[in-house]
Design an enzyme around this catalytic site. Sequence first.
Site, PDB file in Angstrom:
ATOM      1  N   HIS A  66      75.207 -41.747 -34.653  1.00  0.00           N
ATOM      2  CA  HIS A  66      75.812 -41.299 -33.404  1.00  0.00           C
ATOM      3  C   HIS A  66      75.668 -42.384 -32.344  1.00  0.00           C
ATOM      4  CE1 HIS A  66      75.847 -37.427 -35.313  1.00  0.00           C
ATOM      5  NE2 HIS A  66      74.532 -37.362 -35.338  1.00  0.00           N
ATOM      6  N   GLU A  83      69.142 -36.566 -30.931  1.00  0.00           N
ATOM      7  CA  GLU A  83      68.882 -35.232 -31.472  1.00  0.00           C
ATOM      8  C   GLU A  83      67.490 -35.176 -32.088  1.00  0.00           C
ATOM      9  OE1 GLU A  83      72.081 -34.898 -34.253  1.00  0.00           O
ATOM     10  OE2 GLU A  83      71.099 -36.113 -35.769  1.00  0.00           O
ATOM     11  N   HIS A 141      71.152 -41.764 -40.363  1.00  0.00           N
ATOM     12  CA  HIS A 141      70.432 -40.587 -40.834  1.00  0.00           C
ATOM     13  C   HIS A 141      71.331 -39.708 -41.695  1.00  0.00           C
ATOM     14  CE1 HIS A 141      72.487 -39.311 -37.130  1.00  0.00           C
ATOM     15  NE2 HIS A 141      72.520 -38.100 -37.673  1.00  0.00           N
ATOM     16  N   ARG A 161      80.742 -41.433 -39.693  1.00  0.00           N
ATOM     17  CA  ARG A 161      80.340 -41.320 -41.093  1.00  0.00           C
ATOM     18  C   ARG A 161      80.486 -42.677 -41.766  1.00  0.00           C
ATOM     19  NH1 ARG A 161      84.215 -37.986 -42.845  1.00  0.00           N
ATOM     20  NH2 ARG A 161      83.193 -36.176 -41.945  1.00  0.00           N
TER      21      ARG A 161
END
Length: 302
Positions: A66, A83, A141, A161
Amino acid sequence: MAESWELSCHKDGCSTIENGPYAGKSLADYLREFPDAAGIRGQEFPAFPILFKLIDAKDNLSIQVHPDDAYAMRVEGEYGKTEMWVVLDCQPGSKLVYGFKEPVTKEIFQAHIEQNTLMDLVNEVEVHKGDVFFIASGTLHAIGKGIVIAEIQQSSNTTYRVYDYGRKDANGNPRALHIEKALDVTNLEPYHPQKNHDPVRQEGGAKVETLADCRYFHTDRIHLSGETRRTVDEESFEGIFCAEGTAVLCAEGTAVLCAEGTAVLCADETALTLQKGDTVFLPAGMGTYTLRGEAMCLSMHV
């Protein structure tokens, strides 16, 4: 269900209030009508700052990254995404991907993506129930199969992605990758083990530990066995998720809101009985509340 957004004002999936005089209203509409409910710190952000979700990975999820706020705002028009994950359950031996094993260059990273050998570079971590992972923007991740997590994140749906195990979409085509953007934003340094959370502290009938404290969110894990009193001041709203057991949340003269399908009102209309999987939203400035029962809950605020 693979993914459930439990507390959200994001345009791609907004929570709906279940109980009380605002039942049926979206949380976003409620906050537009009562902006102070987000709190002083909550209103410092252009939009509601947190998105809380549950993810149940039946198979290995894609390896992704991200962007940070600056890149995401410039390229995608929304927040970046920092996150954290709390492992709610997992099968024995389950693993997730968390960064690289050793430093890499952008050229090496790109070559391994193109050659489908990215797994040779990534750091795989075996997980156990209760583990906590803080994932700053830019960290490569992925959630592995057999893992159920609770995710607290910035309110963003931007994901790049980079590897998807050769899977195809419903039309038989390879799923889209976002290699160029990922190369722009990925931190190429290796994974370094970090201390995940602070020592446990006693708060009445609850043992509480801080799992994360960053500019975007603060998260506590509450191991409830009895009763504890907590306060929601004017600085921030609070979200509470019941991960295990049953708890009764009693507010002192203030109605409590909850996301659609998540909680049941008690007779006095200032108490909610929380079962495993329930999520509630406590408006900023609500004041003192009590939480009693036998449960494990996650608490989140700005």
